[in-house]
Motif scaffolding. Structure first.
Motif, PDB file in Angstrom:
ATOM      1  N   TRP A   1       3.934   1.851 -12.805  1.00  0.00           N
ATOM      2  CA  TRP A   1       4.544   0.715 -12.119  1.00  0.00           C
ATOM      3  C   TRP A   1       5.679   0.118 -12.946  1.00  0.00           C
TER       4      TRP A   1
ATOM      5  N   ALA B   1       2.053   1.664  -3.500  1.00  0.00           N
ATOM      6  CA  ALA B   1       0.927   2.079  -4.333  1.00  0.00           C
ATOM      7  C   ALA B   1       0.594   3.555  -4.120  1.00  0.00           C
ATOM      8  N   THR B   2       0.744   4.031  -2.877  1.00  0.00           N
ATOM      9  CA  THR B   2       0.507   5.449  -2.598  1.00  0.00           C
ATOM     10  C   THR B   2       1.479   6.320  -3.385  1.00  0.00           C
TER      11      THR B   2
ATOM     12  N   GLN C   1      -1.734   3.750 -14.407  1.00  0.00           N
ATOM     13  CA  GLN C   1      -0.925   3.279 -13.275  1.00  0.00           C
ATOM     14  C   GLN C   1      -0.042   2.108 -13.666  1.00  0.00           C
TER      15      GLN C   1
ATOM     16  N   ASN D   1       0.825  -1.214   0.000  1.00  0.00           N
ATOM     17  CA  ASN D   1       0.000   0.000   0.000  1.00  0.00           C
ATOM     18  C   ASN D   1       0.861   1.267   0.000  1.00  0.00           C
TER      19      ASN D   1
ATOM     20  N   GLN E   1       1.108   9.431 -10.583  1.00  0.00           N
ATOM     21  CA  GLN E   1       0.063   9.520 -11.600  1.00  0.00           C
ATOM     22  C   GLN E   1      -0.711  10.830 -11.465  1.00  0.00           C
ATOM     23  N   GLN E   2      -1.007  11.217 -10.224  1.00  0.00           N
ATOM     24  CA  GLN E   2      -1.731  12.471 -10.006  1.00  0.00           C
ATOM     25  C   GLN E   2      -0.915  13.662 -10.463  1.00  0.00           C
TER      26      GLN E   2
ATOM     27  N   VAL F   1       2.984   5.499  -6.229  1.00  0.00           N
ATOM     28  CA  VAL F   1       2.633   5.405  -7.650  1.00  0.00           C
ATOM     29  C   VAL F   1       1.414   6.278  -7.964  1.00  0.00           C
ATOM     30  N   LYS F   2       0.423   6.256  -7.083  1.00  0.00           N
ATOM     31  CA  LYS F   2      -0.761   7.100  -7.290  1.00  0.00           C
ATOM     32  C   LYS F   2      -0.391   8.583  -7.258  1.00  0.00           C
TER      33      LYS F   2
END
Length: 466
Positions: A345, A322-323, A341, A319, A329-330, A325-326
């Motif tokens: 990755w 993933a935070t 995404q 997680n 993306q943002q 990576v997000k």
């Protein structure tokens, strides 16, 4: 004739099912589906809830995708799922919290939306440090943390008592699935799930009933308790070609089932990195006490056959990655670009594996805190112009994730337990070569991947344990 068992794992992000040949212990068929069940919390960013009908819909879909000829020969069903969390439902005398929809001489179990609550998951942070400090000290060797079932019920009783009064049953999402498939009036819970809720004494395998009654806790919501491996009941109707009357085991912890399907020798430790991260090994002759619990990063949870597992469970695993990576993306969206995404990755994993990704950047990715240190926050140190390449940052993030887990269960703990190798599982580890390198660097032990490592398979094996 071959005997088959169906294994079900209701995880944090997906449902996975498999059919296991009990003679060979091989998986004959499997299917997985993301639940996409997260819903906004009414307590703001601290809450973490999931939509139960969506989860059960994913379960139905997964089972329906398995070969009918194998489903017809299933002799037992084993179920496990994400631990600690709690959901509530209302079973009236003549009306359960689910419907059985007939189709082709079989049924589909559907949830009645207004008779169930959301699932308050293990990631729920509504019980802050101040709130937990007001709770009574458990008579158990295991502490109570935010996201644990009993802590959430205490919070609901204080802050939303009217909502709590709507329901007469409570359990984990896996306990609910077992109750639904067996068409039970009241849920039954295994020691494994009960210990994950808190206020459960592993010396006598009972809830801290008197202590909880003194706090006006709604003890009537606590399920009956039985040993892991016991049967919960029998399938109430033909379900996607599985015969009515098929025995169903008690719902189990996904971690315990993952360990069961992974360890091959007593000298194996299991490292799982998926949504969260855990490193664990089976302990012989562990004797729990009746508390009070110690504030330690390593805890001992019930396993099978009266054994325990030593667990360092970090809230910060896949997680945290993933935070990051997000966030990337943002940022690209804010700059006017749209990058999937999956592409982010792919790029960060490739860049972080290059030799020039090694740097002196230090990242502590504990943005979710830890159960033994809820106020722990993330930090970045030693920043300079020479270590801000994307690959360097992601590699430092991966290294920090493993260093945090190693600080909870250091190499010396494994050495003292005579552990000779680490068996890896979880998509967050199997797909990330940088994490794999860091594991071997920190623990100085071989890291291997076996055919096991699957909680659904573990659930299928657990239901036929001698």
């Amino acid at each position: 004739m071959d005997q088959y068992t169906l294994g079900i794992d209701i995880g944090t992000t997906s449902v996975k099912v498999c059919i296991v040949n009990t003679k060979s212990s091989e998986v004959e068929a499997q299917h997985v589906k993301d639940t996409q069940s997260n819903i906004p919390s009414d307590t703001g960013p601290g809450g973490n809830k999931q939509d139960v009908p969506k989860i059960i819909s994913a379960l139905n879909l997964c089972v329906s995708k398995l070969p009918k000829q194998l489903l017809q020969d299933v002799s037992k069903i084993g179920i496990c799922g994400q631990m600690h969390g709690v959901m509530f439902w209302n079973n009236e005398e003549n009306k359960k919290a689910w419907d059985m929809i007939e189709k082709d001489k079989s049924v589909r179990y559907d949830v009645i939306q207004d008779k169930v609550s959301a699932l308050y998951t293990w990631q729920d942070n509504r019980c802050d440090t101040n709130f937990l400090a007001q709770l009574p000290i458990p008579r158990s060797h295991l502490r109570v943390s935010t996201g644990f079932g009993t802590a959430t019920i205490f919070w609901m009783k204080k802050n939303k008592p009217e909502k709590l009064k709507k329901y007469n049953c409570a359990g984990t999402i896996a306990d609910f699935a077992v109750s639904m498939l067996c068409n039970m009036n009241k849920p039954v819970m295994s020691y494994q799930n009960a210990a994950s809720w808190g206020y459960f004494n592993c010396t006598d395998n009972n809830w801290n009933i008197n202590l909880l009654k003194n706090e006006d806790f709604p003890v009537e919501l606590l399920p009956e308790i039985k040993a892991p491996g016991d049967l919960a009941g029998f399938l109430s109707e033909n379900w996607h070609s599985i015969p009515k009357g098929t025995p169903i085991g008690l719902a189990l912890g996904d971690l315990q089932c993952s360990v069961l399907s992974t360890v091959e020798t007593p000298q194996d430790a299991v490292l799982n990195i998926s949504t969260s991260a855990q490193i664990t090994f089976v302990v012989d002759n562990y004797q729990p006490n009746s508390g009070p619990p110690e504030l330690t990063p390593v805890e001992y949870f019930p396993y099978f056959k009266n054994q325990f597992i030593a667990v360092a469970a970090s809230l910060n695993g896949g997680n945290s990655l993933a935070t990051f990576v997000k966030m990337l993306q943002q940022w690209t969206l804010e700059l006017g670009f749209s990058v999937p995404q999956s592409k982010v990755w792919e790029k960060v994993l490739a860049l972080s594996y290059e030799d020039n990704a090694i740097s002196d950047l230090v990242i502590k990715p504990t943005c979710l805190g830890e159960r033994h240190d809820p106020d722990l926050s993330a930090s970045i140190q030693n920043i300079h112009v020479g270590n801000l390449h994307l690959g360097q940052v992601f590699r430092a993030l991966c290294r920090g994730l493993l260093e945090n887990l190693h600080s909870m269960m250091p190499r010396e703990v494994l050495q003292n337990a005579k552990i000779s190798r680490i068996v890896g599982n979880g998509s967050g580890l199997s797909r990330n070569k940088v994490l794999q390198k860091e594991v071997q660097h920190l623990y100085q032990l071989p890291l291997v991947f076996t055919k096991g490592g699957d909680a659904a398979k573990g659930a299928a094996l657990a239901v036929v344990l001698d």
